[in-house]
Write an enzyme that holds these catalytic residues in place. Structure first.
Site, PDB file in Angstrom:
ATOM      1  N   ARG A  99       5.312 -12.907 -16.543  1.00 31.50           N
ATOM      2  CA  ARG A  99       6.723 -12.768 -16.202  1.00 31.50           C
ATOM      3  C   ARG A  99       7.105 -13.792 -15.138  1.00 31.50           C
ATOM      4  NH1 ARG A  99       8.243  -7.351 -15.880  1.00 31.50           N
ATOM      5  NH2 ARG A  99      10.022  -7.825 -14.584  1.00 31.50           N
ATOM      6  N   GLU A 119      16.173  -3.069 -22.220  1.00 34.59           N
ATOM      7  CA  GLU A 119      16.678  -1.715 -22.012  1.00 34.59           C
ATOM      8  C   GLU A 119      18.066  -1.852 -21.382  1.00 34.59           C
ATOM      9  OE1 GLU A 119      14.266   0.879 -19.568  1.00 34.59           O
ATOM     10  OE2 GLU A 119      15.732   2.510 -19.796  1.00 34.59           O
ATOM     11  N   LYS A 141      15.578  -4.939 -12.469  1.00 29.05           N
ATOM     12  CA  LYS A 141      16.901  -4.337 -12.652  1.00 29.05           C
ATOM     13  C   LYS A 141      17.101  -3.155 -11.717  1.00 29.05           C
ATOM     14  CE  LYS A 141      16.291  -4.237 -17.096  1.00 29.05           C
ATOM     15  NZ  LYS A 141      16.368  -3.817 -18.487  1.00 29.05           N
TER      16      LYS A 141
END
Ligand code: ATP
Ligand code: MG
Length: 564
Positions: free
Chosen positions: A261, A37, A271
């Site tokens: 992850r 994104e 982020k």
């Protein structure tokens, strides 16, 4: 198709792909995508995903698309798109197609209309809050919305009017009609579209309804005919929904596979939180060398090879753990050790005068550029009567096991001579400001003809030839292994390390560094790996410490400190 042998050990994602190749599920094709994104800069966690997505496709002669998941217009920006492209390239990967989820907004809208017509989606007038209340919990089923059984024609009409901009943000949503009693909360009539009157970085004002991740993502995979859609474990519970949309629409059956992850000690990989650090001015920007962003660690001097080796070594699994930051640093050292030239630099200079060395004499000493790389050759380093050494390399009163320079002690100057400390000069406050020594002319190059040994070799720079530089020393950005661990009422910024940046001005470098260019990487002998920062200007060099060498003395000192 037989897989060619891979340097990295196999993993379960690779095994799934191998099985699909064996059963010819996708006609021998492997296609992946990396779907960031564009709401921030990529971080080292994304590097793991990138290496998997691109690495696996490359291994099987497949393709990888870079696809921007741009379905939240309020958070997304072109600056982020550009930085992401640069970071993927820097890591050493090349995408086949470059797409945006927004490329598919028309197709996604049409498919939504089809689901409405088929009685599989409906417009809901409940507020977000009411929808949440109706959703139930893990132990209780949800409740149907009063709007759940609207006729298809009414739903079509309302959805078209949502698109036409007739309704305010948040007043209506389109939901998939699945099962409000499903044990999987993601299947309880998930929202497919919401109303957001916002300018989109690519589609401008064309749309005021935007698809949700779960609807847009799988369908975008399918449109691109992605075979293996690799994502992180938090999407595991979304897989039934991913498959449900594909089945209802009868479109290309992309397969979602989830992996763990990356988490690193002393590091935040989110982020949203990294953006907060930037916005609050806690760091100097997304590319601050203390940031775990790819642009930050690039500026700091990490190499793409080191990151790829690190990612390969941590592997992939189905359970989330935390990797030691020290392990990443190990791979950085290992890579830089092989490739970067050695130079001599003194960060905190102490003047040394060699009383018996002829004034005005300068010798050019031969220095090895890289002992790990014979092809790197040698260079000349000027030696003269007045030198700088590290303040740390001298102690007036040496503690036990301290073998460097002290009064009466003989040490070796790297590529130079043996010197013996005779006297010290102190300032009014009693600090040593200058050290006087004698040298033994017979030890040129670093060995005594009589075979006598010294216990220490220290680095130096000739004072008359030195160039000045600023050196930025970085420590961990956070003081806690888990920066998210905070007291009530605090946020993660409470764990920021107030000493994460130390600026050392007045460092003295050997003159060969005068021509160092931005991005240039070096080992400063005995100190660590350093690179030339973007802020450097001719005549005003600025270096970043990429990573320290393992400091044997610091370890001894720490142990002694712990005992006393
Ligand atoms: P963040 O929370 O940092 O914004 P994200 O998951 O929302 O991360 P995306 O831009 O959606 O970020 O991620 C693109 C891809 O990178 C996804 O497939 C995601 O699963 C993967 N990814 C993100 N963070 C990590 C991580 N820490 N380790 C491995 N893969 C990650
Ligand atoms: Mg995301």
């Amino acid at each position: 198709m037989d897989a060619s042998p891979s340097p990295a050990p196999s993993n379960f994602v690779r095994d799934i792909i191998l099985d699909d190749l064996k059963s010819n599920k996708y006609e021998g094709r492997v296609q992946t995508r990396f779907p960031p994104e564009p709401n921030g800069y990529l971080h080292i966690g994304h590097a793991k995903a990138i290496c998997l997505d691109f690495g696996l496709a490359d291994e099987f002669g497949g393709h990888t698309n870079l696809r921007f998941d741009d379905t939240n217009p309020e958070k997304e920006e072109t600056e982020y798109v550009e930085s992401i492209k640069a970071d993927v390239k820097w890591l050493g990967f090349h995408w086949d197609g470059l797409f945006y989820a927004s490329d598919y907004f028309d197709q996604l809208y049409e498919w939504a209309m089809k689901l409405i017509k088929d009685g599989k989606a409906y417009v809901d007038d409940l507020s977000a809050e009411e929808i949440r209340k109706h959703r139930g919990t893990l132990t209780e089923p949800g409740k149907d919305s009063p709007y759940r059984n609207r006729a298809a024609a009414e739903n079509l009409n309302l959805f078209e009017r949502m698109r036409a901009g007739e309704f305010a943000d948040g007043s209506r949503v389109l939901r998939a009609k699945i099962d409000m009693a499903s044990p999987n909360l993601n299947m309880r009539d998930p929202v497919m579209y919401r109303i957001v009157h916002a300018e989109h970085h690519r589609t401008g004002a064309k749309w005021c309804i935007y698809p949700m991740y779960d609807y847009a993502h799988g369908e975008s995979d399918s449109i691109e005919r992605v075979t293996h859609s690799i994502c992180t474990l938090e999407f595991e519970d979304h897989r039934p929904l991913y498959n449900w949309f594909i089945q209802q629409l009868g479109i290309f059956p992309s397969r979602q596979i989830e992996f763990d992850r990356l988490n690193l000690t002393y590091t935040l990989l989110s982020k949203r939180k990294l953006l907060q650090l930037v916005q609050e001015g806690r760091v100097r920007g997304w590319d601050d060398p203390r940031m775990p962003t790819l642009s930050g660690i690039r500026r700091r001097g990490y190499t793409p090879e080191a990151i790829r080796n690190f990612v390969a070594s941590i592997g992939v699994s189905k359970t989330t753990g935390v990797i030691e930051l020290a392990m990443l640093e190990h791979f950085v050292r290992e890579d830089l050790n092989k490739r970067v030239p050695r130079v001599m630099a003194v960060l905190r200079p102490l003047k040394v005068v060699i009383d018996n060395y002829p004034e005005n004499q300068v010798e050019e000493m031969d220095a090895v550029n890289n002992p790990e790389d014979a092809g790197a050759g040698t260079r000349k380093v000027p030696f003269s009567r007045v030198l700088y050494i590290e303040q740390d390399d001298f102690r007036e009163v040496p503690p036990p096991k301290y073998f460097r320079l002290s009064p009466g002690r003989e040490v070796r100057l790297r590529y130079g001579y043996f010197i013996t400390c005779t006297t010290v000069v102190k300032n009014a406050s009693g600090e040593v400001v200058e050290v006087h020594c004698t040298y033994d002319p017979a030890t040129r190059g670093g060995n005594a003809p009589d075979g006598r040994k010294v216990k220490s070799t220290i680095h130096w720079v000739s004072a008359a030839h030195a160039i000045d530089a600023e050196v930025r020393i970085y420590e961990n950005l956070f003081t806690k292994e888990d920066p998210n661990q905070v007291e009530d009422g605090q946020d993660f910024t409470a764990n920021l390390n107030p000493n994460s940046l130390e600026i050392v001005t007045g460092a003295k470098l050997e003159p060969s560094l005068a021509s160092a260019a931005v991005g240039g990487r070096y080992q400063f002998e005995r100190l660590g790996y350093f690179c030339v920062d973007l802020d450097s200007k001719p005549g005003a060099l600025v270096f970043n410490r990429t990573v320290a060498l393992k400091d044997a003395w610091a370890r001894v000192e720490k142990k002694q400190g712990a005992k006393s």
